[in-house]
Design a protein around this motif. Structure first.
Motif, PDB file in Angstrom:
ATOM      1  N   GLY B 240     -12.953  -6.736  19.910  1.00  0.00           N
ATOM      2  CA  GLY B 240     -13.206  -5.993  18.674  1.00  0.00           C
ATOM      3  C   GLY B 240     -11.974  -5.363  18.058  1.00  0.00           C
ATOM      4  N   VAL B 241     -10.877  -5.448  18.778  1.00  0.00           N
ATOM      5  CA  VAL B 241      -9.646  -4.852  18.242  1.00  0.00           C
ATOM      6  C   VAL B 241      -8.761  -5.973  17.698  1.00  0.00           C
ATOM      7  N   ASN B 242      -8.401  -5.879  16.431  1.00  0.00           N
ATOM      8  CA  ASN B 242      -7.485  -6.850  15.840  1.00  0.00           C
ATOM      9  C   ASN B 242      -6.236  -6.105  15.398  1.00  0.00           C
ATOM     10  N   ILE B 243      -5.113  -6.520  15.969  1.00  0.00           N
ATOM     11  CA  ILE B 243      -3.861  -5.833  15.633  1.00  0.00           C
ATOM     12  C   ILE B 243      -2.854  -6.843  15.121  1.00  0.00           C
ATOM     13  N   GLY B 244      -2.147  -6.475  14.081  1.00  0.00           N
ATOM     14  CA  GLY B 244      -1.079  -7.322  13.569  1.00  0.00           C
ATOM     15  C   GLY B 244       0.187  -6.511  13.372  1.00  0.00           C
ATOM     16  N   ASP B 245       1.256  -7.226  13.256  1.00  0.00           N
ATOM     17  CA  ASP B 245       2.573  -6.623  13.081  1.00  0.00           C
ATOM     18  C   ASP B 245       2.790  -6.394  11.587  1.00  0.00           C
ATOM     19  N   ILE B 246       3.282  -5.214  11.217  1.00  0.00           N
ATOM     20  CA  ILE B 246       3.522  -4.954   9.792  1.00  0.00           C
ATOM     21  C   ILE B 246       4.880  -5.478   9.350  1.00  0.00           C
ATOM     22  N   GLY B 247       5.720  -5.758  10.341  1.00  0.00           N
ATOM     23  CA  GLY B 247       6.940  -6.508  10.035  1.00  0.00           C
ATOM     24  C   GLY B 247       8.085  -5.699   9.481  1.00  0.00           C
ATOM     25  N   LYS B 248       8.796  -6.304   8.558  1.00  0.00           N
ATOM     26  CA  LYS B 248      10.100  -5.798   8.126  1.00  0.00           C
ATOM     27  C   LYS B 248       9.950  -4.609   7.184  1.00  0.00           C
ATOM     28  N   LYS B 249      10.807  -3.620   7.421  1.00  0.00           N
ATOM     29  CA  LYS B 249      10.782  -2.411   6.596  1.00  0.00           C
ATOM     30  C   LYS B 249      12.167  -2.177   5.997  1.00  0.00           C
TER      31      LYS B 249
END
Lengths: 708, 708
Positions: B240-249
């Motif tokens: 139930g947990v979906n995590i993604g990388d927000i990437g470049k800042k």
């Protein structure tokens, strides 16, 4: 399932705040013909159609894929940038130079790093040949491939690690060896290392090198020499040439800046570009009788940067204003839980609307300056020596040259500030690379220090204002841009003579206000300068001493100039478009007066009460421009591909596109360092058994009744 | 060999302009005990010694190698950042919390990305437990490893892609399932996706999640829940947990921000942190009788950011001012070819000296605010309900809370501006990543939008000023920081009563000036607000309508406050150090008055003539502070390792160190894409034979006599 109830509430809510619907509402407010304004900004329908063609060309060119650039490493972006040369050379060979220049303007807005790298060869290297080579020399380099980019790629080696703005102070030497009929190019010290040379690290086979000409022991100042750097067949460095990569920069990583050290590198005598100074076979040096009129070349660069400041501001504002039209924040008591659009907050209008107005001011100034430049250059070419017209053109050229120095500085500063304000106005999302404003800032920042450091340019502009003031005092009639200095007696002490406050809302009043203020600050700077002279300082020291006053005068003069150009453009525009532009123009005027309130009150053009009125009207005009904000941004006519930011998409569907972009750019994969780093760290007390890690259903809640 | 002659001339020249010698000259100008000033800035000798120890600890720790960070890719910098946890946990476990906090202050200045990542767990996650868990719950999470970082790493999941500042508007739901005695955490829409969550992408096993509590169909507002995200043994995501990388800042790429979507994730009831609101086994919701006094926690963060703004400004100014002391540009007629130091140009003094003064103002303000915060918190703890002291402390806390909102905003803006001005003042070299200012900007920029968006904070500060004005009008005695609002009748209309212009150069006069100006703008904002109420707007709408006046009032109040704190510190300082600080303080006062000239003239505290005097004295004080600029920067006591910029090295040997850094960071290797890209491009007309590429010795010069 009791927890589905709120889901459907949320769905209703989501409808009410739907960003696409919000955007449509905003677009429906347009009270003018957007297309008409686009034509006006582009300089006519033909230009708009051309720009649209260029945008489509690039969007469909796989080499110009833009939405993945934020995640490329420096080596990858360097390589991608080089690859794009192929497309551009194709266009260069198949369209007129005028059309190609317009294409480059669009390229610059889309991909500043590539634009720079391409421009190093075609703008700087070929430009150095054009300015400094004899016709025979120019033909020679064309034959070697300078224009077709066959067999050679050029770079422009002027600055050194120890010398930037002071070109006469460069240390690299070019010593004539009469016996060999050669020049010896040499880097005598570490500080003489050629530095920041775009294209040097990976691209260039040849450099136009600026070095001190030394013949028979005598120095003749900085001249330009073509020096081969690499074997074009293998790209190995030639003997005596040491080149290194300058590496990572704040932005524009697509351009391969490098350093170059020359150790007694010999070139034929003919590789010194001898349009101006000539060195004969026997070492006779023939210097030019007159300093060349170089205003033209410098002016062109500055006009281009004013235009670029306007264009880049367009892009930044398209993102920030479209986002503000759909982003909602905080519900109020009467909205039934629906949050308010950012654009409806007076403070958000205050943040963005003046910048929108300013970008229109820069755009119209860019158009007028381009036209002025073109007409002056053609008058200059057709005029012959001694013509009355020639003197007038030269005078106008000098004026525009100085004004453009100030404008280059203040417009690039304005644009950089606009980008940052737009970035901050997107809140946290402005910090994401994918929303585009961070990279835009990093790319644009260099414009404030290259092609004339901004501070030094403002001082040049200020110096011209002081000298114009002094010439006017001697009765000389000045060029139009500084013509107000011929009117000092009328302007100094003049007060705003309106019978009601509303009359301030007139471009003519604001123009007069700027003239009065500028007349005062220029006069003060002139008086300060003359006092310095009287105290015994020489001219240079006296100018240094007045630096702050010069900068201040240049600042106000530039703002006044921008307002004038904007007001001129509005005056020429009829109908609905003219009416909306008048509001934008008045906002720009009110805002810049408020920003410079100190000067307007100091010289008492406005009273404190009038100034208070101006402050409150700035709010009113922010609101008025806000009503047309989306149409005004739509008129910039940038495609989603050009804007390259999910927050700035035309349809307003920002969250979905932002989310998709982040997902696309960061595909999920194996954890990169769990086994190596995290596992040993968090399991370092591994003596304990596994049970400890099983979740306790109570979560420490059982004993809570004892808690306070 | 005729070309050696200029070489030796150059060598002589190089001696005359030797940067190391220039730096020594500057250092020799010190007219005060630098060490004494360092102790004052650090809050005593012990603190200075501690900071020196911390700097050395890190410099010798291979994990904290800093000079290669500019060339790390995002994956590399993420991994390096995680690796550093090892060192810091060692210190955390072996020193007192007070000492460790001081260490973190130094870490923040050295490596803001790491500081953030470490702070996400220890500051935000553990902080959320401290603020929201019962004692039993807190103990539970400690036992699970929250403090020792064993078996778990936390993150802080508050913001959503569609909601930042408006915490009550968050969409994530936590629905009580009585049958299972569980909460169901759910992300109902795309805009409810938790976003920007530091540590989510790679680090965290648990999150403190802010979600809407729903029990038996009723909503109770946003509460805090601990939600397990990953299996600590494998770091695989839980169901139930979906995590993604927000990437470049834009910066701080060491921190692994991610997004989280929950799909009906079940947690035990006890994982809701129930210090305030409690949910019983049978779904009875017990809400707290009083809103908790949360000023303290917020205040601490803001004080820390004022301190960080001062510290980061130190670092930026160390680079820019040291570089300006050795960089030379343009020779004048009397210098025999030796160029002038940047620091000797009045305009360069104008660019940097006011910022140096401002950074001292922020540093002293940070010290005073930290002390005030600590003493208020301990008074608060020791006071019991109904004490007269308690009410006084709460009043002071409210005042400091609002003032600190404004100070957080203006200090972070000031610091960001300082970094950029410092960067530009280094000319082209400021654009290099290795000179440090570009990255400093990119890292610092986020401070203007996180932990309270600056614009929103200024509005809060302005709102407090208006309500204080209204309370004062009703006769209430206000806290000291806004005490001037009890004196309106005396302050409104007051003019600067000096008999000679020189008397303006007195902190007492400047303090009075700020009080008069602030009294006027706050009163005007209050009057405007009351007019809005009178016109029928409700309180919230009336405040929105006055936003620009609130921001303006907050701005002037904050500047006045900074000047007051600086002047207080100077008053307490004797001797040489006191004398030099008085100059710096007066410069700060003159500069900020000049910057806000519009207000001082509008309310006629100063006449135009006095303002002209202030302008000219700003120049004089810039020059005066310039004379002590290097000692004033040395007093910041940052090691070369801390400054991490070849332009800011203590010994002034900038060119050699810059050149070496660039070489070290960019080792030469094979051309990365010659064969693939350049060769086919420039040899595309390969039909022609090789002779064409042999250099023609004449270089097109032979026929030049025909040229004009």
């Amino acid at each position: 399932m009791p927890y589905q109830q709120p889901l459907s509430e949320k769905q209703k809510y989501a409808q009410a705040v739907c960003p696409v619907r919000s955007m449509k509402e905003e677009r429906a407010r347009a009270n003018f013909n957007i297309r008409e304004l686009t034509y006006l900004l582009d300089g006519g329908e033909q230009n708009t159609l051309l720009k649209e063609k260029f945008m489509l060309d690039m969007e469909r060119d796989p080499l110009f894929k833009m939405d993945d650039i934020h995640d490329l490493t420096k080596p990858e972006i360097r390589e991608r940038t080089m690859e794009k040369f192929r497309s551009l050379i194709h266009y260069l060979q198949n369209e007129s130079i005028e059309v190609f220049k317009k294409r480059m303007e669009v390229v610059s807005m889309l991909d500043p790093g590539f634009w720079t790298r391409f421009g190093v060869h075609y703008g700087l290297f070929v430009g150095a040949l054009q300015s400094n080579a004899t016709a025979g020399q120019f033909g020679y380099w064309l034959e070697k491939g300078a224009l077709s980019l066959t067999g050679m790629v050029g770079c422009f080696a002027m600055t050194e690690i120890g010398h930037g703005s002071n070109v006469p102070g460069l240390e690299t030497t070019a010593t004539f060896d009469e016996a060999a009929d050669q020049f010896i190019i040499h880097t005598p010290t570490l500080t003489a290392t050629k530095w920041w040379i775009g294209g040097a690290a990976h691209s260039a086979t040849h450099a136009s090198v600026f070095a001190q000409l030394i013949v028979k022991g005598k120095r003749y100042g900085t001249k330009c020499f073509v020096v081969p750097l690499r074997d074009p067949k293998t790209y190995t460095l030639l003997p005596g040439v040491n080149i290194g990569d300058i590496g990572k920069k704040m932005g524009r990583d697509g351009i391969d800046n490098g350093y170059i050290q020359f150790t007694n590198v010999r070139i034929p005598r003919g590789y010194m570009l001898q349009k101006h100074t000539k060195v004969s076979r026997t070492g006779d040096v023939q210097e030019p009788k007159l300093q060349q009129l170089t205003y033209g070349a410098l002016l062109q660069g500055r006009v281009a940067m004013v235009v670029d400041s306007g264009n880049t501001s367009k892009k930044a504002l398209t993102i920030a204003i479209r986002y503000a039209a759909v982003r909602r924040q905080f519900a109020n008591s009467k909205s039934g839980g629906v949050e308010t659009k950012l654009l409806d907050y007076p403070i958000h209008q205050r943040r963005l609307m003046p910048l929108l107005a300013q970008s229109y001011a820069m755009l119209f100034t860019g158009i007028e300056m381009s036209d002025m430049y073109n007409s002056m250059m053609s008058r200059l070419e057709s005029a012959s020596e001694g013509d009355k017209d020639l003197n007038e053109v030269i005078e106008a050229l000098k004026e525009t040259h100085s004004t453009s120095a100030g404008l280059k500085a203040f417009c690039t500063w304005n644009c950089l500030n606009t980008i940052e304000q737009c970035r901050q106005s997107c809140g946290g999302h402005g910090y994401s690379a994918y929303t585009g404003l961070a990279g835009m800032y990093q790319d644009f920042a260099v414009q404030c220090t290259w092609e004339g450091d901004n501070t030094i340019l403002t001082l040049q502009a200020g110096r011209y204002l002081i000298s114009s003031y002094r010439e006017a005092a001697k009765g000389k009639k000045l060029a139009p841009g500084v013509g107000y200095l011929n009117n000092l007696s009328e302007l100094i002490g003049k007060k705003c003579a309106v019978s009601s406050l509303e009359q301030i809302l007139d471009p003519a009043v604001i123009i007069e206000g700027w003239q009065v203020v500028c007349a005062n600050v220029v006069k003060n700077a002139g008086v300060e300068f003359e006092a310095c002279l009287a105290s015994g300082l020489d001219i240079d020291d006296a100018y240094e001493q007045c630096s702050q006053s010069r900068l201040y005068a240049a600042r106000l003069h530039s703002y006044g100039y921008l307002f004038n150009r904007f007001a001129d453009a509005v005056k020429k525009t009829q109908g609905e478009v003219g009416r909306v532009l008048l509001d934008v123009c008045l906002l720009y005027g009110l805002y810049t007066i408020e920003e410079n309130a100190g000067a307007f009150l100091q010289y008492q053009y406005f009273t404190p009460d009038q100034m208070e009125y101006i402050r409150s009207q700035t709010n009113v005009y922010c609101k008025r421009v806000r009503d047309q904000a989306i149409p005004l941004v739509d008129a910039f006519n940038l495609t989603d591909y050009m804007v390259n930011s999910p927050l700035g998409v035309r349809d307003g569907n920002v969250y979905e596109k932002y989310f998709n972009q982040v997902q696309r750019s960061n595909p999920q994969g194996e954890h990169p360092y769990f086994d190596r780093l995290i596992k040993p760290l968090i399991h370092r007390n591994a003596g304990q058994d596994d049970d400890e890690e099983v979740d306790d259903e109570a979560g420490g809640l059982e004993d809570e009744d004892d808690d306070e």
